[in-house]
Enzyme design. Structure first.
Site: not given
Length: 425
Positions: A308, A364
């Site tokens: 991320h 996600d």
């Protein structure tokens, strides 16, 4: 507060300037560079704004190193397990969690304003039958300013609150209507007696032909996913809403700009990319081959859903969402993609290549699998994100508009084009 300053000295002229350092409740302090241009004739250069604080905010805090996320000071782990999405909406907007009476009043306001204006609903007919729901949502939300002109004074706190209520109430209705239009089914009107998440499932999957029974497992999964995606500090779409809103444009236009930004595959489309990657891998037997491809710097293949931009540790939302995925798949069957996902996670947590680069699964990684199990089509993955993030966007917009020191956003640039020249002819 410590009176701290940073002294910068120009090596060419020897001139120095003191820049004040401003403390933060959590996280890194910031250096106020307001005097830099006046004193030195210089601007800072920071592509992607990775080292620049564009605003002050009291809404959301995240610590990428520790893997922490808090809304208004409450850890995301507590909010996702102890609160409903509408309670979180109230918290983000008002700064405090509601008591029983405040929640009942807030829920009634939201669930009794879910209808789209009939003329606005007819706006859908102007789109092609196969238009992407995100394209429709961008246009429809932007057009809402023409339907709700009575409460568009951005300097009136009551008008801002009513606009927030309208957006939170109607965004699931708009998203579901866009989906129904794209598959040629009649639009289902909202039901005020259902929960926020249950109402969305009803509008997505019910038809006039038969009664639709809402599954509490699916209802809980949607509600938790909405909480996890409600806000995430100064990300690309939130910054877009703030930048658009700083011009004084109406909030519907600013939120439409945020929707357009979220549509990008590097932002809101990441869970769709995860699903495509898992399908590309195909079976657990192929994982080692694709892991090798991911490690090969000359191979274009990338493992999606790992790492991320902000989190340098485990994404706290990923831990919560994995538990939801387990519940959903236990109810809706064994998904082969889940086996691939679990095996990929096991490898990432043990393989030195991933550990050194801190490539842990993010939010996600599992959300696409959950949506797939719940029969939500891939084209609706990003609209789901829009429904959740609307409260974050409008809260940040409200915080910005309420700031007496508001200035229109105007980033600078480093010009690298041609020098002045004359036209010769």
């Amino acid at each position: 507060m410590i009176d701290r300053k940073v002294t910068l000295t120009d090596s060419l002229t020897g001139k120095s300037v003191e820049l004040p350092v401003l403390d933060a409740t959590y996280g890194d302090a910031v250096m106020d560079i307001g005097k830099l241009n006046k004193e030195f004739g210089l601007f800072t250069y920071d592509p992607g704004f990775v080292s620049t604080a564009s605003c002050e905010s009291a809404i959301t805090y995240l610590d990428g190193e520790k893997g922490e996320l808090m809304y208004r000071g409450y850890p995301i782990e507590q909010l996702a397990t102890k609160c409903s999405f509408l309670e979180v909406c109230y918290l983000l907007w008002n700064g405090e969690l509601p008591n029983k009476n405040e929640y009942i009043e807030f829920r009634n306001i939201i669930m009794h304003h879910t209808l789209m204006h009939e003329t606005l609903r007819m706006f859908l007919d102007g789109f092609r039958y196969d238009a992407h729901p995100m394209a429709m949502m961008t246009g429809i939300v932007g057009s809402m300013a023409s339907f709700y002109q009575d409460k568009l004074d951005i300097n009136d706190p009551e008008h801002r609150m009513i606009t927030a209520h309208r957006l939170i109430s109607k965004m699931p209705t708009i998203a579901a209507a866009c989906y129904k239009h794209s598959i040629g089914q009649p639009i289902m009107y909202p039901r005020n007696d259902l929960s926020y998440a249950g109402n969305f499932l009803h509008m997505m999957f019910a038809t006039p032909c038969k009664e639709y029974i809402i599954d509490p497992v699916a209802e809980e999964a949607i509600d938790v996913l909405l909480i996890l995606h409600a806000d995430h500090e100064q990300n690309a779409s939130t910054s877009t809403v703030r930048l658009a809103g700083s011009s004084g444009t109406n909030p519907f236009a600013a939120i439409a700009a945020g929707i357009a930004c979220l549509w990008g595959p590097a932002h809101g489309g990441a869970n769709e990319a995860v699903l495509k990657m898992l399908n590309q891998i195909g079976t657990v037997d192929n994982i080692d081959k694709f892991i090798a491809k991911a490690k090969d710097k000359d191979d274009p293949f990338r493992l999606m859903g790992f790492g991320h931009r902000v989190y340098k540790n485990f994404d706290p939302r990923a831990k919560l969402i994995k538990g939801i995925a387990d519940k959903v798949l236990a109810k809706y069957g064994d998904d082969p993609l889940m086996h691939i996902a679990i095996r990929l996670e096991e490898i990432a947590l043990k393989d030195q290549y991933f550990i050194e680069r801190k490539l842990y699964p993010n939010v996600d990684f599992y959300s696409g699998i959950i949506y797939k199990a719940l029969k939500i089509p891939v084209t609706m993955f990003t609209p789901m994100f829009v429904i959740a993030r609307t409260i974050g966007w409008i809260t940040h917009w409200n915080e910005m508009i309420s700031d007496p020191n508001l200035k229109i956003g105007r980033p600078r640039q480093r010009y690298i084009g041609p020098t002045e020249r004359d036209i010769k002819k």
